[in-house]
Scaffold this motif. Structure first.
Motif, PDB file in Angstrom:
ATOM      1  N   GLN A   1       0.818  -1.202   0.000  1.00 15.93           N
ATOM      2  CA  GLN A   1       0.000   0.000   0.000  1.00 15.93           C
ATOM      3  C   GLN A   1       0.859   1.263   0.000  1.00 15.93           C
ATOM      4  O   GLN A   1       0.490   2.266  -0.614  1.00 15.93           O
ATOM      5  N   VAL A   2       1.992   1.221   0.677  1.00 15.02           N
ATOM      6  CA  VAL A   2       2.913   2.366   0.634  1.00 15.02           C
ATOM      7  C   VAL A   2       3.439   2.548  -0.785  1.00 15.02           C
ATOM      8  O   VAL A   2       3.519   3.670  -1.304  1.00 15.02           O
ATOM      9  N   TYR A   3       3.778   1.443  -1.424  1.00 17.29           N
ATOM     10  CA  TYR A   3       4.268   1.506  -2.799  1.00 17.29           C
ATOM     11  C   TYR A   3       3.189   2.026  -3.737  1.00 17.29           C
ATOM     12  O   TYR A   3       3.450   2.881  -4.598  1.00 17.29           O
ATOM     13  N   LEU A   4       1.968   1.539  -3.568  1.00 17.25           N
ATOM     14  CA  LEU A   4       0.876   1.999  -4.414  1.00 17.25           C
ATOM     15  C   LEU A   4       0.625   3.493  -4.220  1.00 17.25           C
ATOM     16  O   LEU A   4       0.413   4.237  -5.187  1.00 17.25           O
ATOM     17  N   GLY A   5       0.667   3.947  -2.968  1.00 20.33           N
ATOM     18  CA  GLY A   5       0.483   5.369  -2.698  1.00 20.33           C
ATOM     19  C   GLY A   5       1.551   6.207  -3.382  1.00 20.33           C
ATOM     20  O   GLY A   5       1.266   7.281  -3.922  1.00 20.33           O
ATOM     21  N   PHE A   6       2.783   5.711  -3.380  1.00 18.05           N
ATOM     22  CA  PHE A   6       3.875   6.421  -4.045  1.00 18.05           C
ATOM     23  C   PHE A   6       3.617   6.512  -5.544  1.00 18.05           C
ATOM     24  O   PHE A   6       3.762   7.583  -6.152  1.00 18.05           O
ATOM     25  N   VAL A   7       3.207   5.420  -6.165  1.00 20.44           N
ATOM     26  CA  VAL A   7       2.961   5.402  -7.608  1.00 20.44           C
ATOM     27  C   VAL A   7       1.782   6.306  -7.965  1.00 20.44           C
ATOM     28  O   VAL A   7       1.843   7.081  -8.926  1.00 20.44           O
ATOM     29  N   MET A   8       0.703   6.249  -7.184  1.00 21.70           N
ATOM     30  CA  MET A   8      -0.480   7.063  -7.469  1.00 21.70           C
ATOM     31  C   MET A   8      -0.154   8.542  -7.357  1.00 21.70           C
ATOM     32  O   MET A   8      -0.561   9.344  -8.210  1.00 21.70           O
ATOM     33  N   ARG A   9       0.556   8.934  -6.295  1.00 23.15           N
ATOM     34  CA  ARG A   9       0.904  10.352  -6.125  1.00 23.15           C
ATOM     35  C   ARG A   9       1.794  10.825  -7.269  1.00 23.15           C
ATOM     36  O   ARG A   9       1.633  11.942  -7.780  1.00 23.15           O
ATOM     37  N   LEU A  10       2.723   9.965  -7.667  1.00 20.04           N
ATOM     38  CA  LEU A  10       3.642  10.331  -8.742  1.00 20.04           C
ATOM     39  C   LEU A  10       2.885  10.548 -10.056  1.00 20.04           C
ATOM     40  O   LEU A  10       3.055  11.572 -10.728  1.00 20.04           O
ATOM     41  N   MET A  11       2.020   9.603 -10.411  1.00 22.06           N
ATOM     42  CA  MET A  11       1.307   9.694 -11.684  1.00 22.06           C
ATOM     43  C   MET A  11       0.279  10.825 -11.690  1.00 22.06           C
ATOM     44  O   MET A  11       0.152  11.559 -12.679  1.00 22.06           O
ATOM     45  N   LEU A  12      -0.446  10.984 -10.595  1.00 23.65           N
ATOM     46  CA  LEU A  12      -1.442  12.052 -10.544  1.00 23.65           C
ATOM     47  C   LEU A  12      -0.775  13.422 -10.524  1.00 23.65           C
ATOM     48  O   LEU A  12      -1.275  14.372 -11.156  1.00 23.65           O
ATOM     49  N   ALA A  13       0.348  13.543  -9.824  1.00 17.40           N
ATOM     50  CA  ALA A  13       1.052  14.828  -9.782  1.00 17.40           C
ATOM     51  C   ALA A  13       1.541  15.214 -11.173  1.00 17.40           C
ATOM     52  O   ALA A  13       1.405  16.375 -11.595  1.00 17.40           O
ATOM     53  N   PHE A  14       2.097  14.265 -11.900  1.00 17.45           N
ATOM     54  CA  PHE A  14       2.565  14.544 -13.256  1.00 17.45           C
ATOM     55  C   PHE A  14       1.384  14.872 -14.167  1.00 17.45           C
ATOM     56  O   PHE A  14       1.463  15.790 -14.997  1.00 17.45           O
TER      57      PHE A  14
ATOM     58  N   ALA B   1       8.467  24.754 -12.460  1.00 20.20           N
ATOM     59  CA  ALA B   1       8.537  23.535 -13.272  1.00 20.20           C
ATOM     60  C   ALA B   1       9.802  22.740 -12.957  1.00 20.20           C
ATOM     61  O   ALA B   1       9.765  21.513 -12.819  1.00 20.20           O
ATOM     62  N   PHE B   2      10.931  23.422 -12.818  1.00 17.14           N
ATOM     63  CA  PHE B   2      12.181  22.729 -12.532  1.00 17.14           C
ATOM     64  C   PHE B   2      12.225  22.215 -11.098  1.00 17.14           C
ATOM     65  O   PHE B   2      12.756  21.123 -10.843  1.00 17.14           O
ATOM     66  N   VAL B   3      11.653  22.975 -10.163  1.00 19.78           N
ATOM     67  CA  VAL B   3      11.597  22.488  -8.779  1.00 19.78           C
ATOM     68  C   VAL B   3      10.702  21.261  -8.691  1.00 19.78           C
ATOM     69  O   VAL B   3      11.040  20.260  -8.039  1.00 19.78           O
ATOM     70  N   PHE B   4       9.555  21.326  -9.367  1.00 18.75           N
ATOM     71  CA  PHE B   4       8.647  20.184  -9.391  1.00 18.75           C
ATOM     72  C   PHE B   4       9.334  18.958  -9.982  1.00 18.75           C
ATOM     73  O   PHE B   4       9.244  17.847  -9.444  1.00 18.75           O
ATOM     74  N   ALA B   5      10.044  19.140 -11.101  1.00 18.00           N
ATOM     75  CA  ALA B   5      10.732  18.024 -11.748  1.00 18.00           C
ATOM     76  C   ALA B   5      11.815  17.452 -10.852  1.00 18.00           C
ATOM     77  O   ALA B   5      12.006  16.233 -10.787  1.00 18.00           O
ATOM     78  N   ALA B   6      12.534  18.325 -10.143  1.00 14.64           N
ATOM     79  CA  ALA B   6      13.609  17.855  -9.266  1.00 14.64           C
ATOM     80  C   ALA B   6      13.064  17.063  -8.080  1.00 14.64           C
ATOM     81  O   ALA B   6      13.660  16.069  -7.653  1.00 14.64           O
ATOM     82  N   VAL B   7      11.920  17.498  -7.560  1.00 14.60           N
ATOM     83  CA  VAL B   7      11.341  16.833  -6.391  1.00 14.60           C
ATOM     84  C   VAL B   7      10.635  15.536  -6.769  1.00 14.60           C
ATOM     85  O   VAL B   7      10.764  14.509  -6.086  1.00 14.60           O
ATOM     86  N   MET B   8       9.895  15.556  -7.885  1.00  7.83           N
ATOM     87  CA  MET B   8       9.050  14.432  -8.244  1.00  7.83           C
ATOM     88  C   MET B   8       9.779  13.345  -9.034  1.00  7.83           C
ATOM     89  O   MET B   8       9.228  12.270  -9.249  1.00  7.83           O
ATOM     90  N   THR B   9      11.003  13.592  -9.484  1.00 11.06           N
ATOM     91  CA  THR B   9      11.780  12.545 -10.150  1.00 11.06           C
ATOM     92  C   THR B   9      12.959  12.193  -9.251  1.00 11.06           C
ATOM     93  O   THR B   9      14.018  12.824  -9.344  1.00 11.06           O
ATOM     94  N   PRO B  10      12.794  11.216  -8.375  1.00 12.93           N
ATOM     95  CA  PRO B  10      13.828  10.899  -7.388  1.00 12.93           C
ATOM     96  C   PRO B  10      14.999  10.139  -8.001  1.00 12.93           C
ATOM     97  O   PRO B  10      15.373   9.061  -7.555  1.00 12.93           O
ATOM     98  N   THR B  11      15.559  10.700  -9.044  1.00 11.71           N
ATOM     99  CA  THR B  11      16.739  10.119  -9.676  1.00 11.71           C
ATOM    100  C   THR B  11      17.817  11.192  -9.737  1.00 11.71           C
ATOM    101  O   THR B  11      17.527  12.375  -9.889  1.00 11.71           O
ATOM    102  N   PRO B  12      19.090  10.814  -9.626  1.00  8.45           N
ATOM    103  CA  PRO B  12      20.155  11.810  -9.535  1.00  8.45           C
ATOM    104  C   PRO B  12      20.543  12.446 -10.864  1.00  8.45           C
ATOM    105  O   PRO B  12      21.250  13.446 -10.869  1.00  8.45           O
TER     106      PRO B  12
END
Length: 262
Positions: free
Chosen positions: A148-161, A196-207
């Protein structure tokens, strides 16, 4: 429209939007199995690559049932997106003329693909996010991820984008409703680019910067495209207002217009 009428209209539109999501959730219930397999595929792929124990975990007796309900409602939001996006348009623009209300089909026709494109972009970034976040697991340790934690992460990520890609269309809707002028959006472009850049930096947890740019640049491009549409609309409105002897949206009134200074 008086405040009370706005609240009544908001309640009406929310009811219709929720009703559409419920219908979509019923359809999503029958799509649960293939969707869940797709959801856990990034985790299984990482586990296979590292030859490690990384898997989803259902900690409670009713956790799997609760998971299916949540996935169904998540699918309901995606499936019914044309319906609730139209309700958003109808609430923002209640005072438009019949001709302008006809733009609703164009609004939905543009907004729905943008929302789904944003959600797909999040889905595209998900494997990299899973690979990065599970990479902190110590060697020799297992990683049992709460489903459920994983699902919440995926849902927030997709809906935010999805909602981020929808914002430029909301800009145009507000402009057509006379709430936000092109001049206002033009003055705010620096803040919009930074957001837009702050959103992208926060919502894409890749370096890597490539993923961030692939998210931020389309959002910036959509902002400026929406700004162009607002500019064209305001020019048409200003031309009509001047022809009727009224000041433009920015308050300008020619000297030779009725009511202007001699």
């Amino acid at each position: 429209m008086p405040l009370r009428a706005h609240l009544v209209e908001l309640r009406h539109r929310l009811f219709l939007a929720v009703l559409g999501i419920l219908v979509g959730a019923v359809i999503g219930w029958f799509l649960y199995t293939p969707v869940f397999q797709a959801l856990q595929s990034p985790i299984l792929e990482v586990a296979k690559q590292r030859d490690a124990l990384i898997t989803l975990n259902f900690p409670g007796l009713a956790a799997s049932f609760d998971m299916q309900i949540k996935v169904s409602f998540f699918l309901g939001v995606l499936i019914s997106s044309p319906w609730w996006i139209y309700q958003l348009w109808a609430f923002i623009t209640p005072g438009l003329t019949r001709k302008e209300r006809g733009y609703a089909f164009g609004f939905v026709g543009v907004a729905v693909p943008l929302f789904l494109t944003g959600a797909y972009l999040a889905w595209w970034a998900l494997p990299n996010a899973v690979r990065l976040l599970t990479g902190f697991t110590p060697s020799g340790a297992a990683n049992f991820i709460d489903a459920q934690v994983y699902l919440g992460f995926v849902m927030r990520l997709m809906l935010a984008f999805g909602l981020a890609f929808l914002l430029p269309v909301v800009m145009v809707a507000l402009n057509f409703a006379g709430i936000g002028t092109a001049a206002m959006w033009r003055r705010s472009w620096r803040w919009a680019v930074m957001a837009a850049f702050v959103f992208a930096a926060v919502m894409t947890p890749t370096p890597d910067a490539i993923t961030m740019l692939m998210v931020a640049l389309p959002i910036c491009g959509l902002y400026f495209l929406a700004l162009l549409v607002c500019e064209l609309h305001d020019r048409r409105v200003n031309k009509q207002r001047l022809a009727n002897g009224l000041p433009t949206l920015d308050g300008y009134l020619p000297d030779d217009a009725p009511g202007g200074t001699a």
